[in-house]
Design an enzyme around this catalytic site. Sequence first.
Site, PDB file in Angstrom:
ATOM      1  CG  ASP A  90      33.818  35.306  48.310  1.00  0.00           C
ATOM      2  OD1 ASP A  90      33.877  35.918  49.397  1.00  0.00           O
ATOM      3  OD2 ASP A  90      34.786  35.163  47.552  1.00  0.00           O
ATOM      4  CE  LYS A  91      33.177  42.660  51.228  1.00  0.00           C
ATOM      5  NZ  LYS A  91      34.591  42.889  51.674  1.00  0.00           N
ATOM      6  CG  HIS A  92      34.952  41.588  44.715  1.00  0.00           C
ATOM      7  ND1 HIS A  92      36.267  41.187  44.845  1.00  0.00           N
ATOM      8  CD2 HIS A  92      34.973  42.726  43.978  1.00  0.00           C
ATOM      9  CE1 HIS A  92      37.035  42.038  44.197  1.00  0.00           C
ATOM     10  NE2 HIS A  92      36.281  42.981  43.661  1.00  0.00           N
ATOM     11  CB  SER A  93      35.075  45.186  48.965  1.00  0.00           C
ATOM     12  OG  SER A  93      35.322  46.583  48.998  1.00  0.00           O
ATOM     13  CB  THR A 130      41.537  40.971  52.340  1.00  0.00           C
ATOM     14  OG1 THR A 130      40.428  41.869  52.234  1.00  0.00           O
ATOM     15  CG2 THR A 130      41.223  39.938  53.410  1.00  0.00           C
ATOM     16  NE  ARG A 178      40.439  45.850  31.427  1.00  0.00           N
ATOM     17  CZ  ARG A 178      39.978  45.583  32.653  1.00  0.00           C
ATOM     18  NH1 ARG A 178      40.156  44.388  33.183  1.00  0.00           N
ATOM     19  NH2 ARG A 178      39.349  46.508  33.330  1.00  0.00           N
ATOM     20  CB  SER A 193      38.560  41.887  35.696  1.00  0.00           C
ATOM     21  OG  SER A 193      39.728  41.686  36.463  1.00  0.00           O
ATOM     22  CE  LYS A 197      40.504  39.158  40.149  1.00  0.00           C
ATOM     23  NZ  LYS A 197      40.415  39.987  38.952  1.00  0.00           N
ATOM     24  CE  LYS A 198      35.651  37.904  45.398  1.00  0.00           C
ATOM     25  NZ  LYS A 198      36.077  37.433  46.731  1.00  0.00           N
TER      26      LYS A 198
END
Length: 448
Positions: A90-93, A130, A178, A193, A197-198
């Site tokens: 996967d990818k996360h931005s 997204t 937080r 964080s 999730k990822k």
Amino acid sequence: MSDAGVFLPQEMIRTKRDGGTIEAADIQKFVAGITDGSVTDGQVAALAMTIFFNGMTPDEGAALTLAMRDSGDVIDWSKYGFAADAPIVDKHSTGGVGDKVSLMLAPIVAACGGFVPMISGRGLGHTGGTLDKLESIPGYDPYPSIDRFAEIVKTVGCSIIGQTGDLAPADKRFYGIRDVTATVESIPLITASILSKKLSAGLRALVMDVKFGSGAFMDSDKKAEELARNIVRVANAADVPTTALLTDMNQVLGRTAGNAVEIFETIDFLLEPRQADKRLMTVTLDLAAHMLALSGAQPNFDVARDKAAVALMKGKAAEVFAKMVAAQGGPADLYEKKHDYLKLAPVVKPVLAGKAGFISGMDTRAIGMAVVALGGGRTDPSAKVDHGVGLTEVCQVGDRVEADEPLAMVYARDDAAAEAAIKSVRAAIDLKPVAPESKPIVALTIGE
């Protein structure tokens, strides 16, 4: 944490407050207390503040990430017939304005042999989400069951969904505390964080797109690099190979900003890639290549980038995107009837330049907030968005414009909203008589 062997959260807080290192077992117990409520809000806030000031080691960060991941369901892909070495990636931005990369990236990687179980978020503040973009498509279901999610990944190659309450639930409470205690900006906590999730998606590899600039949460490249390096260290310590790219968010990514307008640009990108924005193309193919190489779907970066380009140019990625949309409840004829399905706001007005010159820079955050003001984003997580408003034909740094040419087109619900957006966008864009120096969109790669 006591002589009797009873776990005392305050003793763990004391250890970190005094600069010590917390044991992984204690971190697991503390996170379990966040999840079941046995650790108080005050104790969570106190730990967050000690971490904010004293940081965490990579091993502590990995322990916190894994404990938060394990606070809920973790997808076991072997249950669904995937091999132990299947390229699940996967990818996360970290978020930006006009960042629709995930929408074309997931099908490109899937078309080249990767499996992409993408868990994405909604927009908040000036950045787009997204899920909000995908929900512009009538019928698209961002919350299928985990079994259905896995089935789509297996048969289509990719699926983009939202985080459910069963995935990393400790993070939701931790982040909420937080948010009201001025500890959101802690790099170890941001890292945990994101990764918790990822990694709940059972990933075998991860690629990060860490943005910097006026449209990013990390405004400087130095801050972005610090975050990227920490994410790579912690993810690798958690046995998930990870690469991070630092990418420039000092201008809108692509030519649109909004929700339905970005789906239009995604469709055009997939169907007519030779006409696509060059910066958007570069970052998408680079991320795809790293995902394919890191996961083992392709042997190396160069081969992977070539394969990704071919899959895009020959329409294979477009086929995958269409199948994913249909599998998640969207229309099977989206491409043929996109104007019927993707309804844009009725008031369309240009943002005229007012003078001739070269686009020398832009306040990208201000442009993102102009979209929010139109109704296309949110500052309250519970707010709804208007999928039909936004900006198209957005200029790019280095473009030459005449006085009577548009810097962008505004789609709004009424004239007053359109005029407010025009004023904001025009004020956010700088024009100068000389073209600025060109800068690469990918500034640095970490983790190779």
